[in-house]
Design a protein around this motif. Sequence first.
Motif, PDB file in Angstrom:
ATOM      1  N   LEU A  90      12.335 -46.203  -7.745  1.00 60.39           N
ATOM      2  CA  LEU A  90      11.427 -45.503  -6.833  1.00 60.39           C
ATOM      3  C   LEU A  90      10.092 -45.255  -7.507  1.00 60.39           C
ATOM      4  CD1 LEU A  90      13.840 -42.819  -5.305  1.00 60.39           C
ATOM      5  CD2 LEU A  90      13.377 -45.132  -4.465  1.00 60.39           C
ATOM      6  N   ASP A  91       9.007 -45.374  -6.726  1.00 57.58           N
ATOM      7  CA  ASP A  91       7.709 -44.994  -7.272  1.00 57.58           C
ATOM      8  C   ASP A  91       7.581 -43.480  -7.230  1.00 57.58           C
ATOM      9  OD1 ASP A  91       6.839 -44.184  -4.678  1.00 57.58           O
ATOM     10  OD2 ASP A  91       6.023 -46.184  -4.260  1.00 57.58           O
ATOM     11  N   ASP A  92       6.489 -42.955  -7.758  1.00 60.50           N
ATOM     12  CA  ASP A  92       6.359 -41.506  -7.917  1.00 60.50           C
ATOM     13  C   ASP A  92       6.358 -40.792  -6.571  1.00 60.50           C
ATOM     14  OD1 ASP A  92       5.981 -39.273  -9.815  1.00 60.50           O
ATOM     15  OD2 ASP A  92       4.117 -39.000  -8.694  1.00 60.50           O
ATOM     16  N   GLU A  93       5.687 -41.366  -5.590  1.00 55.99           N
ATOM     17  CA  GLU A  93       5.636 -40.721  -4.274  1.00 55.99           C
ATOM     18  C   GLU A  93       7.018 -40.674  -3.656  1.00 55.99           C
ATOM     19  OE1 GLU A  93       5.661 -40.355  -0.042  1.00 55.99           O
ATOM     20  OE2 GLU A  93       5.996 -42.289  -1.066  1.00 55.99           O
ATOM     21  N   GLN A  94       7.779 -41.748  -3.792  1.00 53.07           N
ATOM     22  CA  GLN A  94       9.142 -41.764  -3.264  1.00 53.07           C
ATOM     23  C   GLN A  94      10.022 -40.753  -3.994  1.00 53.07           C
ATOM     24  OE1 GLN A  94       9.718 -45.991  -3.950  1.00 53.07           O
ATOM     25  NE2 GLN A  94       9.901 -46.372  -1.744  1.00 53.07           N
ATOM     26  N   MET A  95       9.868 -40.672  -5.305  1.00 55.97           N
ATOM     27  CA  MET A  95      10.664 -39.718  -6.065  1.00 55.97           C
ATOM     28  C   MET A  95      10.372 -38.287  -5.624  1.00 55.97           C
ATOM     29  SD  MET A  95      12.971 -39.205  -8.418  1.00 55.97           S
ATOM     30  CE  MET A  95      13.095 -40.392  -9.753  1.00 55.97           C
ATOM     31  N   GLN A  96       9.124 -37.972  -5.374  1.00 50.35           N
ATOM     32  CA  GLN A  96       8.786 -36.622  -4.930  1.00 50.35           C
ATOM     33  C   GLN A  96       9.387 -36.326  -3.556  1.00 50.35           C
ATOM     34  OE1 GLN A  96       7.383 -34.214  -6.897  1.00 50.35           O
ATOM     35  NE2 GLN A  96       7.686 -35.843  -8.411  1.00 50.35           N
ATOM     36  N   ARG A  97       9.478 -37.330  -2.700  1.00 47.47           N
ATOM     37  CA  ARG A  97      10.128 -37.124  -1.402  1.00 47.47           C
ATOM     38  C   ARG A  97      11.610 -36.838  -1.584  1.00 47.47           C
ATOM     39  NH1 ARG A  97       9.699 -41.805   2.254  1.00 47.47           N
ATOM     40  NH2 ARG A  97       8.434 -42.967   0.759  1.00 47.47           N
ATOM     41  N   VAL A  98      12.243 -37.535  -2.514  1.00 51.10           N
ATOM     42  CA  VAL A  98      13.648 -37.249  -2.818  1.00 51.10           C
ATOM     43  C   VAL A  98      13.794 -35.822  -3.330  1.00 51.10           C
ATOM     44  CG1 VAL A  98      15.555 -37.800  -4.378  1.00 51.10           C
ATOM     45  CG2 VAL A  98      14.306 -39.646  -3.245  1.00 51.10           C
ATOM     46  N   LEU A  99      12.907 -35.417  -4.230  1.00 51.91           N
ATOM     47  CA  LEU A  99      13.014 -34.107  -4.872  1.00 51.91           C
ATOM     48  C   LEU A  99      12.624 -32.967  -3.948  1.00 51.91           C
ATOM     49  CD1 LEU A  99      11.642 -34.978  -8.419  1.00 51.91           C
ATOM     50  CD2 LEU A  99      14.015 -34.894  -7.640  1.00 51.91           C
ATOM     51  N   HIS A 100      12.056 -33.285  -2.780  1.00 49.58           N
ATOM     52  CA  HIS A 100      11.796 -32.250  -1.776  1.00 49.58           C
ATOM     53  C   HIS A 100      13.107 -31.645  -1.295  1.00 49.58           C
ATOM     54  CE1 HIS A 100       9.777 -30.061   1.376  1.00 49.58           C
ATOM     55  NE2 HIS A 100      10.449 -30.688   2.325  1.00 49.58           N
ATOM     56  N   ALA A 101      14.177 -32.428  -1.339  1.00 50.20           N
ATOM     57  CA  ALA A 101      15.503 -31.917  -0.987  1.00 50.20           C
ATOM     58  C   ALA A 101      16.082 -31.167  -2.177  1.00 50.20           C
ATOM     59  CB  ALA A 101      16.419 -33.073  -0.589  1.00 50.20           C
ATOM     60  N   GLU A 102      16.853 -30.130  -1.899  1.00 49.53           N
ATOM     61  CA  GLU A 102      17.488 -29.367  -2.973  1.00 49.53           C
ATOM     62  C   GLU A 102      18.345 -30.303  -3.812  1.00 49.53           C
ATOM     63  OE1 GLU A 102      20.083 -25.259  -3.637  1.00 49.53           O
ATOM     64  OE2 GLU A 102      19.965 -26.156  -1.640  1.00 49.53           O
ATOM     65  N   HIS A 103      18.141 -30.290  -5.124  1.00 51.32           N
ATOM     66  CA  HIS A 103      18.841 -31.220  -5.995  1.00 51.32           C
ATOM     67  C   HIS A 103      19.459 -30.538  -7.216  1.00 51.32           C
ATOM     68  CE1 HIS A 103      14.529 -31.236  -7.090  1.00 51.32           C
ATOM     69  NE2 HIS A 103      14.950 -31.291  -8.340  1.00 51.32           N
ATOM     70  N   GLY A 118      14.195 -32.646   5.176  1.00 47.51           N
ATOM     71  CA  GLY A 118      13.625 -31.418   5.708  1.00 47.51           C
ATOM     72  C   GLY A 118      13.728 -30.271   4.722  1.00 47.51           C
ATOM     73  N   GLY A 119      14.152 -30.554   3.497  1.00 43.78           N
ATOM     74  CA  GLY A 119      14.249 -29.526   2.458  1.00 43.78           C
ATOM     75  C   GLY A 119      15.678 -29.250   2.051  1.00 43.78           C
ATOM     76  N   PHE A 120      16.569 -29.066   3.036  1.00 41.40           N
ATOM     77  CA  PHE A 120      17.970 -28.823   2.721  1.00 41.40           C
ATOM     78  C   PHE A 120      18.840 -30.014   3.076  1.00 41.40           C
ATOM     79  CE2 PHE A 120      16.370 -24.418   3.399  1.00 41.40           C
ATOM     80  CZ  PHE A 120      16.480 -24.014   2.085  1.00 41.40           C
ATOM     81  N   ASP A 121      18.219 -31.129   3.336  1.00 41.90           N
ATOM     82  CA  ASP A 121      18.987 -32.336   3.586  1.00 41.90           C
ATOM     83  C   ASP A 121      18.273 -33.500   2.933  1.00 41.90           C
ATOM     84  OD1 ASP A 121      17.714 -34.328   5.958  1.00 41.90           O
ATOM     85  OD2 ASP A 121      16.845 -32.317   5.816  1.00 41.90           O
ATOM     86  N   LEU A 122      19.008 -34.552   2.726  1.00 45.08           N
ATOM     87  CA  LEU A 122      18.443 -35.824   2.305  1.00 45.08           C
ATOM     88  C   LEU A 122      18.996 -36.867   3.268  1.00 45.08           C
ATOM     89  CD1 LEU A 122      16.698 -37.377   0.275  1.00 45.08           C
ATOM     90  CD2 LEU A 122      18.751 -37.688  -1.126  1.00 45.08           C
ATOM     91  N   ASN A 123      18.115 -37.409   4.091  1.00 44.25           N
ATOM     92  CA  ASN A 123      18.512 -38.367   5.127  1.00 44.25           C
ATOM     93  C   ASN A 123      19.628 -37.805   6.008  1.00 44.25           C
ATOM     94  OD1 ASN A 123      16.743 -39.869   3.565  1.00 44.25           O
ATOM     95  ND2 ASN A 123      17.888 -41.762   3.798  1.00 44.25           N
ATOM     96  N   GLY A 124      19.548 -36.525   6.318  1.00 43.24           N
ATOM     97  CA  GLY A 124      20.533 -35.880   7.178  1.00 43.24           C
ATOM     98  C   GLY A 124      21.757 -35.366   6.468  1.00 43.24           C
ATOM     99  N   GLY A 125      21.952 -35.742   5.198  1.00 38.97           N
ATOM    100  CA  GLY A 125      23.095 -35.247   4.431  1.00 38.97           C
ATOM    101  C   GLY A 125      22.784 -33.890   3.827  1.00 38.97           C
ATOM    102  N   TRP A 126      23.775 -33.011   3.848  1.00 37.07           N
ATOM    103  CA  TRP A 126      23.577 -31.645   3.361  1.00 37.07           C
ATOM    104  C   TRP A 126      23.539 -31.668   1.833  1.00 37.07           C
ATOM    105  CZ3 TRP A 126      27.422 -27.016   4.536  1.00 37.07           C
ATOM    106  CH2 TRP A 126      26.877 -25.837   4.029  1.00 37.07           C
ATOM    107  N   VAL A 127      22.354 -31.569   1.280  1.00 36.55           N
ATOM    108  CA  VAL A 127      22.038 -31.503  -0.151  1.00 36.55           C
ATOM    109  C   VAL A 127      22.972 -32.356  -1.030  1.00 36.55           C
ATOM    110  CG1 VAL A 127      20.828 -29.313  -0.053  1.00 36.55           C
ATOM    111  CG2 VAL A 127      23.287 -29.267  -0.336  1.00 36.55           C
ATOM    112  N   PRO A 128      23.044 -33.653  -0.803  1.00 38.92           N
ATOM    113  CA  PRO A 128      23.980 -34.477  -1.584  1.00 38.92           C
ATOM    114  C   PRO A 128      23.661 -34.509  -3.075  1.00 38.92           C
ATOM    115  CG  PRO A 128      22.511 -35.861  -0.274  1.00 38.92           C
ATOM    116  CD  PRO A 128      22.308 -34.451   0.196  1.00 38.92           C
TER     117      PRO A 128
END
Length: 785
Positions: A225-238, A174-184
């Motif tokens: 990860l393919d490019d689309e998956q990587m972009q989904r990961v990077l949607h979370a603060e990293h 959702g932007g500030f989480d990754l799979n429910g984890g707070w910006v891991p």
Amino acid sequence: MVQVDRRRWLAGVSSLALAGTIPAGALRAATGGYLTALVEPVPLDKVRLAPSIFADAQAANRSYLASLDPERLLHNFYLSAGLEPPAPVYGGWEAMGIAGHSLGHWLSAVSLLVANTGDVELAANLDHALAQMAQIQSAHGDGYIGGTTVERDGEIVDGKIVFEEVRRGDIRSGGFDLNGGWVPLYTWHKIHAGLIDAYRLARRQSAMPILLGMSTYLAEVLEPLDDEQMQRVLHAEHGGLNESYADTFALTGNRRWLRLARRIYHRAVLDPLVAQEDRLEGLHANTQIPKVIGLARLHEVAPDARYAGAAQFFHKRVTQHHSYVIGGNSEREHFGPPDQRAHRIGEATCEACNTYNMLKLTRHLYSWQPDARWFDFYEQAQINHIMAHQRPDNGRFVYFMPLAAGARRIYSDPEDSFWCCVGSGMESHAKHADSIWWHDAAACTLFVNLFIPSSLDWPERELGWRMASAMPDEGSVRLSVSRPSLRATTLAMRIPAWSAAPQIAVNGVPVETEMADGYSRITRPWDVGDTVDLTLPMTLGVERVPDDPSILAFTRGPLILAADLGPADEDFVGTGPVLVAGQGNPAAALRSASKSGVFTTEGGLGETLFLKPFFRQYDRRSAVYFPTFTSAEWAARRGEYIRSQEAAQALSRRTVDTLYLGEMQPERDHDFVPGRSEVVNWNGRAARRLPPGDEMRMTLARRPGDAVLQVTVFSADAARPFGITVDGAPLELAWPEPSPGDGFVTLSFSLPPVGEQGRAEAVIGVRALREHALLYEVRMMEPEG
């Protein structure tokens, strides 16, 4: 006295960006083909701070760093590895899902001080932390090391599960989480960066195996990860993961890390910057700045003009179009519309992490193009924001630097806060020695960028200098030679844009010097005892708010002045100060008081205002920005202004609690349960968009008796009903009439009382009905009257 518009003198920096990136071929090292900076800071172990406010800040920070127990910072790391923690966990954020980020900042801050001062106690603490980390990593057996946690089925579990889910392609954010984890990944970056600093700065060889294990574990998660998956990961603060992998490449020469650093490229944010487009409005500011630092670092290790141009463009836009007079940026952690700040001067301006990162970015850009104007910004932000951000008596830190009239600073608790700005604060006040003195590749030119009392002793380069300075209070600097240099070397002193008529004397004799790129340059052999005196007159000036020039702030040289409105521990009940001025320069109305650096002027209500350096008002309420009126305007609008101020104060007194939806920390503070809602940035603000049939929940403080729930929506959405529950009970009321307005409006819902004793809080549920619900803010109020 002169009018000084800092945006005008900072605009000089934009000309550097518009001139284009220096050709990569001119910057390549003789071997290896990697970019070499034109200038570098003098190594930290060659510099010592002399007594000053900066040395005091470093000392307070050193005491705080020494007080922290690395075993407590590692508490969750032990648990993750199946080991018994030897010490209890700290409170605040370290007791939450983001646990571990403070360890990364602590590693970096301690490494900075060990590199600078050789501190034996801190070095021993660092060695112990690294030994424990190696043990923890060994227990995992796969390179993983972390302390984050996540909720699964109502239980808090080890955050490693998130990384393994991502490895399988299960990616949600959702932007500030990754799979429910707070910006891991944000936390991961802090630890990775801390290990790099331990190796590179503190020269701890034991850090390298740990950081390579970390690098390998995460690479094995992300590389498939393919490019689309990587972009989904990077949607979370990293954080700056791209920077840490670029650094790992620079340290090892292994191109695997370079390839991964390039893949950690968040297209939604970075593509517009590469295209020189400002689409920052509504974005969480500190999520973006580290990504851009990563681009700058990538350009340094593998030249790419696109990355360099994006970093320069971003710096120009943020410093000139999204920043406040103290050099900080953002309101409630988010960028607003460019050049729109008149209505964004509030209690939650200027997150400290943002300025910490903007100063990091400035150092990169300066190293490519050593023009003094980069350090004009650096000085502005360091003195007026970073020095205000830490209490020099106990080393505690401020998250937001509030600029609203009558606002006060809120400081961290030593063991029960651990906000992100505590972490970046540890680093900010460990690095006061790292940007004073710079040099070119051959050490033929020594650059003086910050006027911080210090000494430089570099026998290998025949350089030895001492700097005494009255800055930032008075513009007098003396440089004296402590080590002879038989060859001719150039002393290049930054001449700040705020100084209109600098004067220079060598061995007491006034001289005319060569000026280039904002530096006064003197080339000659230097002998012990030679002195250079630099006088920088500190004139008074003003900076006006771009979208409302009638609102201004006062400057004196590099200092921002603010009205002292009383002790921080007393409520501010007055109206914000206004000035009644003619058509001339408002700074001409300031009068010097008996104390150095204090000025007085008359406010519009007849009161005497005392203006003092803003950064020093640690325990005071203050006003930085002043609305100004002509005499005729004030006669016509005085009553309206007072009524509007009183209404704002009445609203503040009635407000019990406020949740700004779509913003990370407010949602965390209110036990927010998002359901299937998503964070959006519409109409210039963050919001939550809730799909039909879904519910989100939040916990707000309330007081005994009746209450009013105010919900902020956009006017176009005000006629779309949604359901509300209070502590699980539906709220059955006729749909309210929205407050007047064509933009944001409020819907007010009366809540029933909760008994004589009342309750300290209420769980509020919002359910979308037939249509999506789009909510920006939820506020718990006392009724009027």
